[in-house]
Write an enzyme that holds these catalytic residues in place. Structure first.
Site, PDB file in Angstrom:
ATOM      1  N   HIS A 160      -2.291  -9.935  -7.963  1.00  0.00           N
ATOM      2  CA  HIS A 160      -1.221 -10.810  -8.455  1.00  0.00           C
ATOM      3  C   HIS A 160      -1.032 -12.013  -7.520  1.00  0.00           C
ATOM      4  O   HIS A 160      -1.387 -11.955  -6.341  1.00  0.00           O
ATOM      5  CB  HIS A 160       0.108 -10.037  -8.492  1.00  0.00           C
ATOM      6  CG  HIS A 160       0.218  -9.021  -9.581  1.00  0.00           C
ATOM      7  ND1 HIS A 160       0.577  -7.713  -9.343  1.00  0.00           N
ATOM      8  CD2 HIS A 160       0.033  -9.126 -10.921  1.00  0.00           C
ATOM      9  CE1 HIS A 160       0.607  -7.058 -10.488  1.00  0.00           C
ATOM     10  NE2 HIS A 160       0.281  -7.884 -11.469  1.00  0.00           N
ATOM     11  N   CYS A 247       7.128  -5.504  -5.573  1.00  0.00           N
ATOM     12  CA  CYS A 247       6.949  -4.944  -6.909  1.00  0.00           C
ATOM     13  C   CYS A 247       7.865  -3.763  -7.195  1.00  0.00           C
ATOM     14  O   CYS A 247       8.024  -3.376  -8.347  1.00  0.00           O
ATOM     15  CB  CYS A 247       5.492  -4.577  -7.170  1.00  0.00           C
ATOM     16  SG  CYS A 247       4.807  -3.466  -6.013  1.00  0.00           S
TER      17      CYS A 247
END
Ligand code: CIR
Length: 255
Positions: A160, A247
């Site tokens: 990511h 996250c």
């Protein structure tokens, strides 16, 4: 006081999605203890916690960041790039609705929250194996009423955008230049991860403190030498599932 939405670790975490890491055994009991310590760290930094129960049939559900963006005016439910993760979204939407109007991506594009780095009113969005141009275009159109600038950022070699770059101070970003072009971020002060710690760019800014993995002491020293107040957490089991400190929560700063 920020509110942090978190979700307990699933019993099935060891069956998580993996993209860049080899699968290795995950101690779920230990992951839960580490996650509880992460929660206590957020509480210690002044966060109010909204904690969803574990979704044991959804291995990656602890990684709530990927399912929604919480902005000042609205929350956007994403359409995660991994189909196995899409069923995580409904329960996150229900948890966010008391705080913010919730709008939903419908597809066909995809986008993971881990690919969205917000700095002030700019959203940098990683073009990754999870987030595509159609997903970024849909995000841009959903946010058109609110006046955010949306910028697509190519990525190479990591999961990511926030694996490669995160904000660590009002004008400073922590970056791994091997995975993202630093020229994209030339208006900020850039702090490089230590070369021995490539996974070290994921950090979670809560107010003026930085929640940061204990696994990266060299980069932590660099951050401290730049005046960043680092609070370390051990998320070693979550890291085996390709997760990091951002996250495991969605911060609702305006709530
Ligand atoms: C996945 O591959 O989707 C999970 N195993 C890890 C997600 C980590 N999310 C994030 O960094 N935002």
């Amino acid at each position: 006081m920020p509110t942090a939405l978190i979700r307990d670790v699933s019993a099935s975490l060891a069956r998580c999605e993996l993209t860049h890491l080899e699968r290795e055994p995950i101690d779920v009991a230990r992951a839960r203890l580490q996650h509880e310590a992460y929660e206590r760290t957020l509480i210690g930094l002044g966060c109010r916690i909204v904690r969803l129960p574990a979704a044991d049939e959804l291995p990656d559900a602890v990684f709530v960041e990927d399912t929604a963006l919480a902005l000042d005016e609205a929350a956007v439910l994403t359409r995660p790039g991994a189909p196995s993760r899409r069923p995580e979204c409904d329960s996150v939407a229900a948890a966010l609705e008391p705080f913010l109007p919730v709008v939903r991506m419908r597809g066909p594009g995809t986008l993971d929250g881990g690919d969205v780095l917000r700095v002030d009113r700019t959203l940098y969005v990683g073009l990754s194996t999870r987030t595509d141009r159609a997903g970024i275009a849909e995000l841009e159109s959903l946010l058109a009423p609110y006046g955010y600038a949306v910028r697509a950022v190519p990525l190479i070699g990591c999961l990511h955008l926030k694996t490669a770059v995160t904000q660590v101070a009002p004008r400073a970003l922590l970056i791994n230049r091997n995975w993202v072009d630093p020229a994209t971020f030339d208006r900020y002060d850039l702090i490089d991860v230590d070369p021995a710690e490539p996974m070290a760019a994921n950090a979670l800014l809560v107010g003026d403190r930085l929640v940061y993995p204990a696994a990266f002491p060299r980069t932590a020293d660099r951050l401290r030498s730049h005046g960043v107040a680092v609070v370390t957490v051990d998320l070693s089991e979550v890291a085996k599932a390709e997760g990091g400190v951002t996250c495991c929560s969605i911060l609702l700063n305006g709530a």
